[in-house]
Motif scaffolding. Structure first.
Motif, short mmCIF file in Angstrom:
data_model
loop_
_atom_site.label_atom_id
_atom_site.label_comp_id
_atom_site.label_asym_id
_atom_site.label_seq_id
_atom_site.Cartn_x
_atom_site.Cartn_y
_atom_site.Cartn_z
N PRO A 16 -47.67 34.31 5.17
CA PRO A 16 -47.86 33.49 6.36
C PRO A 16 -47.26 32.37 7.23
CG PRO A 16 -49.27 32.47 4.56
CD PRO A 16 -48.06 33.38 4.02
N GLN A 17 -47.57 32.73 7.85
CA GLN A 17 -46.57 31.64 9.22
C GLN A 17 -47.21 29.86 8.76
OE1 GLN A 17 -43.91 30.43 10.62
NE2 GLN A 17 -43.85 32.22 12.12
N ASP A 18 -47.03 29.87 7.51
CA ASP A 18 -47.65 28.81 7.22
C ASP A 18 -46.04 27.61 6.64
OD1 ASP A 18 -48.72 26.48 4.73
OD2 ASP A 18 -50.81 27.37 5.49
N PRO A 19 -46.10 26.37 6.97
CA PRO A 19 -45.26 25.46 6.08
C PRO A 19 -44.98 25.87 5.36
CG PRO A 19 -46.77 24.54 7.60
CD PRO A 19 -47.46 25.87 7.89
N ALA A 56 -36.69 32.96 8.62
CA ALA A 56 -37.96 34.28 8.90
C ALA A 56 -39.40 32.66 9.37
CB ALA A 56 -38.52 34.28 7.70
N TYR A 57 -38.95 31.63 9.06
CA TYR A 57 -40.59 30.61 9.21
C TYR A 57 -40.19 30.15 10.64
CZ TYR A 57 -43.71 26.88 9.92
OH TYR A 57 -44.51 25.74 10.70
N TYR A 64 -44.37 36.79 7.89
CA TYR A 64 -42.84 37.40 7.09
C TYR A 64 -42.65 37.78 5.76
CZ TYR A 64 -42.31 32.08 6.08
OH TYR A 64 -42.60 31.21 6.06
N THR A 65 -41.96 38.58 4.77
CA THR A 65 -41.87 39.43 3.80
C THR A 65 -41.09 39.25 2.85
OG1 THR A 65 -43.63 40.58 4.29
CG2 THR A 65 -42.40 41.06 2.10
N ASP A 82 -38.64 39.73 8.68
CA ASP A 82 -39.78 39.07 10.24
C ASP A 82 -39.72 39.53 10.56
OD1 ASP A 82 -38.08 37.84 11.49
OD2 ASP A 82 -37.29 37.16 10.03
N SER A 83 -40.27 39.58 11.89
CA SER A 83 -40.51 40.28 12.91
C SER A 83 -39.52 40.43 14.11
CB SER A 83 -42.32 39.67 13.76
OG SER A 83 -42.72 38.36 14.08
#
Length: 145
Positions: A16-19, A56-57, A64-65, A82-83
């Protein structure tokens, strides 16, 4: 007569988009490599994956994967999807791309990847990402013993 069998495995971890996600991904990478008797790759693979995951982050706004794939007994491919479809300069078409100036606050990490990886690449994904998301990019590196 016994034949040696090359390891053939792949793992994917959607993040997930998480630090905290890049750290969890590096922990997973260490566990996977030790489980598959590829401990010799851990240090370099963790450094390279860490840079791809940070990119990616920082530069995408969705999940992202991380994907790990054995490419024989002494070779590992690490890739991150990533997107964001933008391919960063060190992974672009110009192999002579220069590192950022010494005073720059960002941009050195992916140049480190090129220095330590046995091989690397990146390409935009025009269709769908690995989990049905639209487009994005895939950056990959190879680590060899």
């Amino acid at each position: 007569m016994s034949a040696t069998v090359s390891p053939s495995w792949a793992y994917s971890l959607q993040l997930p988009q998480d630090p905290r996600a890049p750290g969890l991904a590096r922990q997973t990478l260490r566990s996977v490599l030790r489980t598959h008797a590829m401990s010799a790759h851990v240090e370099t693979a963790e450094l390279l994956a860490g840079e791809l995951l940070a990119n990616a982050y920082l530069y995408s706004d969705g999940p992202y994967t991380l994907r790990l794939r054995a490419m024989g007994p002494t070779r590992l491919r690490v890739s991150v999807w990533d997107s964001n479809p933008h391919i960063p300069e060190p992974f672009g078409a110009d192999p002579r791309a220069e590192a950022p100036p010494s005073g720059a606050e960002r941009g050195r990490g992916l140049f480190l990847v090129r220095a330590y990886a046995a091989n690397w690449g990146g390409y935009p994904l025009g269709g769908m990402g690995p989990y049905g998301e639209a487009g994005g990019k895939l950056l990959w590196v190879e680590v060899r013993a």
